[in-house]
Design a protein around this motif. Structure first.
Motif, PDB file in Angstrom:
ATOM      1  N   ALA A   1       0.840  -1.216   0.000  1.00 30.20           N
ATOM      2  CA  ALA A   1       0.000   0.000   0.000  1.00 30.20           C
ATOM      3  C   ALA A   1       0.864   1.252   0.000  1.00 30.20           C
ATOM      4  N   ASP A   2       1.921   1.238   0.798  1.00 24.90           N
ATOM      5  CA  ASP A   2       2.808   2.415   0.883  1.00 24.90           C
ATOM      6  C   ASP A   2       3.529   2.665  -0.438  1.00 24.90           C
ATOM      7  N   ALA A   3       3.983   1.578  -1.053  1.00 26.14           N
ATOM      8  CA  ALA A   3       4.860   1.739  -2.216  1.00 26.14           C
ATOM      9  C   ALA A   3       4.106   1.810  -3.541  1.00 26.14           C
ATOM     10  N   GLU A   4       2.969   1.141  -3.637  1.00 26.55           N
ATOM     11  CA  GLU A   4       2.364   0.981  -4.956  1.00 26.55           C
ATOM     12  C   GLU A   4       0.944   1.532  -5.077  1.00 26.55           C
ATOM     13  N   GLY A   5       0.350   1.941  -3.994  1.00 23.56           N
ATOM     14  CA  GLY A   5      -0.951   2.582  -4.105  1.00 23.56           C
ATOM     15  C   GLY A   5      -2.131   1.657  -3.913  1.00 23.56           C
ATOM     16  N   ARG A   6      -3.316   2.250  -3.946  1.00 25.25           N
ATOM     17  CA  ARG A   6      -4.519   1.513  -3.542  1.00 25.25           C
ATOM     18  C   ARG A   6      -4.958   0.475  -4.576  1.00 25.25           C
ATOM     19  N   TRP A   7      -4.647   0.724  -5.872  1.00 26.42           N
ATOM     20  CA  TRP A   7      -5.067  -0.267  -6.867  1.00 26.42           C
ATOM     21  C   TRP A   7      -4.294  -1.563  -6.689  1.00 26.42           C
ATOM     22  N   ALA A   8      -3.003  -1.399  -6.391  1.00 29.02           N
ATOM     23  CA  ALA A   8      -2.180  -2.583  -6.144  1.00 29.02           C
ATOM     24  C   ALA A   8      -2.724  -3.342  -4.934  1.00 29.02           C
ATOM     25  N   VAL A   9      -3.138  -2.591  -3.916  1.00 29.88           N
ATOM     26  CA  VAL A   9      -3.659  -3.246  -2.709  1.00 29.88           C
ATOM     27  C   VAL A   9      -4.942  -4.013  -3.020  1.00 29.88           C
ATOM     28  N   ARG A  10      -5.774  -3.453  -3.891  1.00 31.93           N
ATOM     29  CA  ARG A  10      -7.016  -4.159  -4.239  1.00 31.93           C
ATOM     30  C   ARG A  10      -6.700  -5.488  -4.922  1.00 31.93           C
ATOM     31  N   ARG A  11      -5.731  -5.455  -5.844  1.00 37.02           N
ATOM     32  CA  ARG A  11      -5.348  -6.702  -6.528  1.00 37.02           C
ATOM     33  C   ARG A  11      -4.773  -7.691  -5.511  1.00 37.02           C
ATOM     34  N   GLU A  12      -3.923  -7.175  -4.616  1.00 39.07           N
ATOM     35  CA  GLU A  12      -3.308  -8.060  -3.630  1.00 39.07           C
ATOM     36  C   GLU A  12      -4.350  -8.605  -2.654  1.00 39.07           C
ATOM     37  N   THR A  13      -5.323  -7.772  -2.314  1.00 38.08           N
ATOM     38  CA  THR A  13      -6.375  -8.227  -1.401  1.00 38.08           C
ATOM     39  C   THR A  13      -7.160  -9.370  -2.037  1.00 38.08           C
ATOM     40  N   ALA A  14      -7.422  -9.266  -3.346  1.00 35.74           N
ATOM     41  CA  ALA A  14      -8.124 -10.355  -4.038  1.00 35.74           C
ATOM     42  C   ALA A  14      -7.281 -11.623  -3.996  1.00 35.74           C
ATOM     43  N   ALA A  15      -5.960 -11.473  -4.199  1.00 35.73           N
ATOM     44  CA  ALA A  15      -5.078 -12.645  -4.190  1.00 35.73           C
ATOM     45  C   ALA A  15      -5.025 -13.277  -2.799  1.00 35.73           C
ATOM     46  N   VAL A  16      -4.954 -12.418  -1.763  1.00 38.14           N
ATOM     47  CA  VAL A  16      -4.910 -12.940  -0.387  1.00 38.14           C
ATOM     48  C   VAL A  16      -6.247 -13.607  -0.034  1.00 38.14           C
ATOM     49  N   THR A  17      -7.351 -13.026  -0.519  1.00 39.88           N
ATOM     50  CA  THR A  17      -8.659 -13.653  -0.284  1.00 39.88           C
ATOM     51  C   THR A  17      -8.683 -15.059  -0.896  1.00 39.88           C
ATOM     52  N   GLY A  18      -8.154 -15.168  -2.113  1.00 38.81           N
ATOM     53  CA  GLY A  18      -8.078 -16.483  -2.769  1.00 38.81           C
ATOM     54  C   GLY A  18      -7.252 -17.455  -1.953  1.00 38.81           C
ATOM     55  N   HIS A  19      -6.103 -16.984  -1.439  1.00 37.20           N
ATOM     56  CA  HIS A  19      -5.253 -17.862  -0.638  1.00 37.20           C
ATOM     57  C   HIS A  19      -5.971 -18.291   0.635  1.00 37.20           C
TER      58      HIS A  19
END
Lengths: 125, 322
Positions: free
Chosen positions: B43-61
């Motif tokens: 979130a700090d380095a790449e912004g909120r869009w990156a976090v949304r993608r990562e949140t989807a990936a973590v949800t999948g995991h």
């Protein structure tokens, strides 16, 4: 105990991950950045994929937890390769090197290089 | 390289680590803070869009952890290994259904309804898998799932209750296949040459006969002295062909897997039960049960024999190990 099947080539995310750990222990976000750097930006590991792979590699004895620390009130768990992990990576590197060497040899045989082209004006060869 | 921060607060997500609550409690206690920290770094380095993608990936995991389909467990690894075959079967059936959809129905076919929205994405899933584009295959699988879900009301709208009951089993099957592709562990993508070759060969071995059989018109005896033209239904053709095509890879996979011997034994017993049940029935029109039973029996038997042969070879090559 290492239970990974070393007879089969490693899959790309796994290979990139253990390559990223080969020179120094790294934590989660550093691993994501390092994998992107190693692959020239082609592979971007998602956090879910990263932790799924780390769980598997921890279970297989390829990766170990090096240390845990709190930095800026965030928990950092740093991972490192085990001896078995280095062996797996060395075996994979050897396999890739053998394939690459054979590919270069065959390219040399199949494609006419400068030495095989007819010389012009009596020069070259 | 270590985690560098831009210091920007623009991309801060309200609670980037909130998604870790989806993990099972034991895993969350062990890794939750660490995963939340990684999300915060992103979130700090790449912004909120990156976090949304990562949140989807973590949800999948997290969902894979809850269902036992993560790559650290045998079920997840087995699912990852099955994906090339799942895609090949679903794409072959979808290709046959798409080919039959625009054809004029024959006299004996009755009113059949088709839902092409659910079939078309599977050709893209197979194409992406064969090309090694696993992200594209997953996106196409999401399209296939949406297509199957959207086709349910469309089937009811176009064909009424009968149209729905005709299509529902096929749509459910395709939806399950699409879910399997999405649920497979992303750190074990089927992008290796072996997986892509298996998908290609299975799709060819299954798809070509399925397309030919599904588009061939034959003469059927509809009653005393009455002959009508008909065309085989693709799903029924699939049920006849798939066991024959998948038997060899299934036997090989069972023979090589850790608990393959036990699974093969269960398959043999289940196949015997299926054959016994179908043996009691005098006549089952189009019934594939007996064929499936016989093929499953032979597959289980072949798996045990291959396993025995592999073990004997291993003992010969490494006499000291069992």
């Amino acid at each position: 105990m290492v239970t990974v099947m070393t007879e089969r080539p490693l899959q790309e995310p796994t290979l990139l991950l253990i390559t990223a750990l080969a020179d120094a222990p790294r934590h989660g976000y550093a691993l994501i950045q390092e994998v992107a750097a190693i692959s020239g930006g082609r592979v971007r590991l998602r956090a879910g994929t990263l932790y799924g792979a780390l769980d598997r590699l921890l279970g297989q004895g390829i990766v170990r937890v090096e240390r845990e620390e709190v930095v800026d009130s965030r928990l950092r768990r740093t991972y490192a390769l085990t001896d078995a992990g280095y062996e797996v990576l060395a075996a994979e590197a050897d396999r890739l090197r053998t394939t690459a060497r054979e590919a270069e040899r065959r390219i040399g045989l199949g494609r006419p290089g400068p030495a095989l082209r007819p010389a012009r004006d009596g020069a070259g060869a | 390289m270590t985690g560098t921060r831009s210091g920007s607060t623009e991309g801060r997500s309200p609670r980037p680590g909130g998604v870790v609550r989806l993990y099972p409690a034991a895993y969350r206690r062990q890794h939750g803070a660490e995963i939340a920290a990684t999300l915060a770094d992103i979130a700090d380095a790449e912004g909120r869009w990156a976090v949304r993608r990562e949140t989807a990936a973590v949800t999948g995991h997290a969902l894979r952890m809850r269902t036992g389909l993560d790559s650290a467990r045998p079920a997840g690894r087995a699912l990852a290994g099955l994906i090339p075959y799942v895609v090949a079967v679903a794409a072959s059936l979808s290709a046959a259904l798409l080919a039959v959809w625009p054809l004029e129905p024959q006299a004996w076919d009755g009113e059949r309804t088709y839902t092409p929205l659910a079939y078309a994405p599977w050709l893209a899933v197979l194409g992406c898998l064969i090309a090694g584009r696993w992200t594209g295959a997953r996106i196409s699988a999401a399209g296939a799932l949406a297509g199957a879900a959207g086709s349910v009301p469309l089937a009811f709208w176009s064909g009424g209750q009968e149209g729905l009951s005709q299509n529902l089993p096929t749509l459910l099957g395709l939806a399950v296949a699409a879910t399997a592709v999405l649920a497979a562990p992303p750190d074990l993508p089927p992008t290796a040459p072996r997986a892509r070759r298996n998908a290609t060969l299975t799709a060819l071995a299954l798809g070509v006969p399925l397309l030919v059989a599904s588009t061939t018109v034959f003469q059927a005896v509809a009653g005393p002295g009455i002959v009508e033209s008909a065309r085989p239904e693709p799903v029924r053709v699939l049920l006849q062909f798939a066991p024959l095509v998948l038997a060899f890879p299934a036997a090989l996979g069972l023979a090589r897997s850790r608990h393959g011997g036990a699974v093969a034994a269960v398959v043999i017993v289940a196949a015997c039960a299926l054959m016994y049940e179908y043996g009691l029935l005098a006549s089952v029109p189009y019934g594939a049960g007996m064929l499936i039973g016989k093929v499953a029996f032979l597959t289980g038997l072949a798996a045990l024999l291959i396993r025995l042969a592999l073990r004997l070879r291993g003992t010969r090559e490494h006499p000291g190990t069992s």
